[in-house]
Design an enzyme around this catalytic site. Structure first.
Site, PDB file in Angstrom:
ATOM      1  N   HIS A  96      -9.049   0.258  -0.854  1.00 51.82           N
ATOM      2  CA  HIS A  96      -9.705   0.805   0.325  1.00 51.82           C
ATOM      3  C   HIS A  96     -10.595   1.939  -0.152  1.00 51.82           C
ATOM      4  O   HIS A  96     -10.116   2.940  -0.690  1.00 51.82           O
ATOM      5  CB  HIS A  96      -8.674   1.297   1.348  1.00 51.82           C
ATOM      6  CG  HIS A  96      -8.121   0.203   2.192  1.00 51.82           C
ATOM      7  ND1 HIS A  96      -6.973   0.334   2.952  1.00 51.82           N
ATOM      8  CD2 HIS A  96      -8.578  -1.064   2.421  1.00 51.82           C
ATOM      9  CE1 HIS A  96      -6.755  -0.806   3.599  1.00 51.82           C
ATOM     10  NE2 HIS A  96      -7.698  -1.654   3.289  1.00 51.82           N
ATOM     11  N   HIS A 145      -5.609   8.048   0.724  1.00 47.66           N
ATOM     12  CA  HIS A 145      -4.243   8.469   0.429  1.00 47.66           C
ATOM     13  C   HIS A 145      -4.147   9.068  -0.970  1.00 47.66           C
ATOM     14  O   HIS A 145      -3.449  10.074  -1.188  1.00 47.66           O
ATOM     15  CB  HIS A 145      -3.292   7.273   0.547  1.00 47.66           C
ATOM     16  CG  HIS A 145      -3.234   6.670   1.908  1.00 47.66           C
ATOM     17  ND1 HIS A 145      -2.848   7.372   3.025  1.00 47.66           N
ATOM     18  CD2 HIS A 145      -3.526   5.417   2.347  1.00 47.66           C
ATOM     19  CE1 HIS A 145      -2.901   6.591   4.085  1.00 47.66           C
ATOM     20  NE2 HIS A 145      -3.308   5.394   3.700  1.00 47.66           N
ATOM     21  N   GLU A 184       2.510   9.823   6.272  1.00 50.79           N
ATOM     22  CA  GLU A 184       2.675   8.506   6.881  1.00 50.79           C
ATOM     23  C   GLU A 184       3.933   7.777   6.415  1.00 50.79           C
ATOM     24  O   GLU A 184       4.425   6.889   7.109  1.00 50.79           O
ATOM     25  CB  GLU A 184       1.429   7.653   6.637  1.00 50.79           C
ATOM     26  CG  GLU A 184       0.185   8.263   7.266  1.00 50.79           C
ATOM     27  CD  GLU A 184      -1.037   7.391   7.147  1.00 50.79           C
ATOM     28  OE1 GLU A 184      -0.910   6.151   7.228  1.00 50.79           O
ATOM     29  OE2 GLU A 184      -2.147   7.946   6.961  1.00 50.79           O
ATOM     30  N   ARG A 202     -11.794  10.349   5.256  1.00 48.88           N
ATOM     31  CA  ARG A 202     -11.583   9.045   5.866  1.00 48.88           C
ATOM     32  C   ARG A 202     -12.830   8.549   6.591  1.00 48.88           C
ATOM     33  O   ARG A 202     -12.806   7.548   7.292  1.00 48.88           O
ATOM     34  CB  ARG A 202     -10.364   9.071   6.807  1.00 48.88           C
ATOM     35  CG  ARG A 202      -9.915   7.728   7.382  1.00 48.88           C
ATOM     36  CD  ARG A 202      -9.708   6.675   6.326  1.00 48.88           C
ATOM     37  NE  ARG A 202      -8.305   6.418   6.042  1.00 48.88           N
ATOM     38  CZ  ARG A 202      -7.884   5.503   5.176  1.00 48.88           C
ATOM     39  NH1 ARG A 202      -8.763   4.779   4.508  1.00 48.88           N
ATOM     40  NH2 ARG A 202      -6.606   5.326   4.938  1.00 48.88           N
ATOM     41  N   GLU A 257     -12.144   0.982   4.873  1.00 49.90           N
ATOM     42  CA  GLU A 257     -11.252   1.261   5.991  1.00 49.90           C
ATOM     43  C   GLU A 257     -11.533   2.699   6.418  1.00 49.90           C
ATOM     44  O   GLU A 257     -10.816   3.627   6.070  1.00 49.90           O
ATOM     45  CB  GLU A 257      -9.782   1.079   5.595  1.00 49.90           C
ATOM     46  CG  GLU A 257      -8.860   1.132   6.806  1.00 49.90           C
ATOM     47  CD  GLU A 257      -7.395   1.098   6.439  1.00 49.90           C
ATOM     48  OE1 GLU A 257      -6.714   0.132   6.816  1.00 49.90           O
ATOM     49  OE2 GLU A 257      -6.922   2.046   5.779  1.00 49.90           O
ATOM     50  N   GLU A 270       0.812  -1.217   0.000  1.00 43.66           N
ATOM     51  CA  GLU A 270       0.000   0.000   0.000  1.00 43.66           C
ATOM     52  C   GLU A 270       0.851   1.275   0.000  1.00 43.66           C
ATOM     53  O   GLU A 270       1.509   1.579   0.997  1.00 43.66           O
ATOM     54  CB  GLU A 270      -0.910   0.012   1.240  1.00 43.66           C
ATOM     55  CG  GLU A 270      -1.825   1.222   1.310  1.00 43.66           C
ATOM     56  CD  GLU A 270      -2.728   1.198   2.538  1.00 43.66           C
ATOM     57  OE1 GLU A 270      -3.709   1.968   2.556  1.00 43.66           O
ATOM     58  OE2 GLU A 270      -2.450   0.425   3.480  1.00 43.66           O
TER      59      GLU A 270
END
Length: 272
Positions: free
Chosen positions: A213, A190, A160, A219, A248, A154
């Site tokens: 995802h 992302h 991150e 999010r 997610e 991923e």
């Protein structure tokens, strides 16, 4: 045909993270089946955290699959990464991931490498970190193949990791491997940060996209932000994607409401 999944976290140390259901695996499976999801995606602290017979019974009872299993517990709990300057830590990271691969393979579920990829910092250059990452993916991808499953890698956003952030860079990384058993996990949260056009990024990913995802811009669950998912769904069809779109997402305003919003959007976009 594109299938749907919902995330379940069993990791106490990850509480507050973007998972729709928490700790109650039987309850999550029951709700997923009730709403019409095809699978659950499980984030476990270690490969022995779930009784295999119990999970098999839950899946059979509710007619569900396991879409994927996460390895992030290796980072959240043990602070293991594949690019740490300490070779002992890198080796322990591989061993942790290998064990998760073995567990997931019992349920035909690929393992996910996300946070455990780490980052370059200090005396470790980006080139060195990427070399370590590629070497680990070669090794772990081959291990997954021996277990008759795949491995998902991923790309994460810049906050991150500082290794691979965009789809085209993920494709570059995978195409440099000799194994073809590592696929991209494309996370639209992302991608919303890093890509100029998410749908076009999926077209760039093409055959390399193995898992998605599927969330919204903030999010939260699909339908609870400002992302336009229609062109994304169209791009997934164009590249012939037939894997899972997995939520997610944060359980806001509640786990059930997040799940309900997700399945409503998925049915609108992917049921024809």
């Amino acid at each position: 045909m594109i299938k749907t999944a919902i995330t379940v976290s069993l990791v106490k140390e990850a509480e507050g993270g973007p998972f729709v259901y928490w700790h109650d695996l039987p309850g999550a499976c029951a709700k997923a089946a009730e709403l019409g999801f095809d699978a659950v995606e499980i984030f476990a602290p270690h490969p022995d955290a779930v009784d295999d017979d119990e999970l098999k019974a839950l899946l059979e009872t509710h007619d569900l699959k396991v879409a994927a299993v996460g390895t992030g517990g290796g980072w959240v709990i043990h602070k293991l990464t594949l690019t740490n300057a300490d070779p002992e830590i890198r080796q322990k990271a591989r061993e942790f991931i290998r064990a998760i691969i073995d567990w997931g393979a019992e349920f035909n579920a690929p393992a996910i490498i996300g946070s455990m990829q780490g980052r370059f910092e200090g005396d470790v250059s980006k080139e060195q970190a990427l070399a370590w990452l590629a070497e680990a993916l070669e090794d772990l991808g081959a291990h997954a193949a021996a277990k008759d499953t795949q491995l998902f890698y991923e790309p994460l956003n810049r906050y991150e990791t500082n290794l691979i952030n965009r789809t085209e860079d993920g494709v570059w990384l995978l195409e440099g491997l000799t194994t073809d058993n590592v696929k991209l996990l494309s996370d639209v949260f992302h991608m919303n940060i890093e890509e100029a056009n998410i749908a076009d990024a999926f077209r760039t990913g093409g055959k390399h996209v193995g898992h998605v995802h599927f969330v919204d811009s903030n999010r939260r669950a699909t339908g609870m932000g400002h992302m336009n998912h229609t062109p994304i769904a169209e791009a997934l069809r164009e590249i012939g994607y037939d894997g899972y779109v997995s939520a997610e997402a944060f359980p806001i305003p509640s786990s059930d409401e997040a799940a309900e919003s997700t399945i409503a959007v998925c049915k609108r976009l992917f049921t024809s």
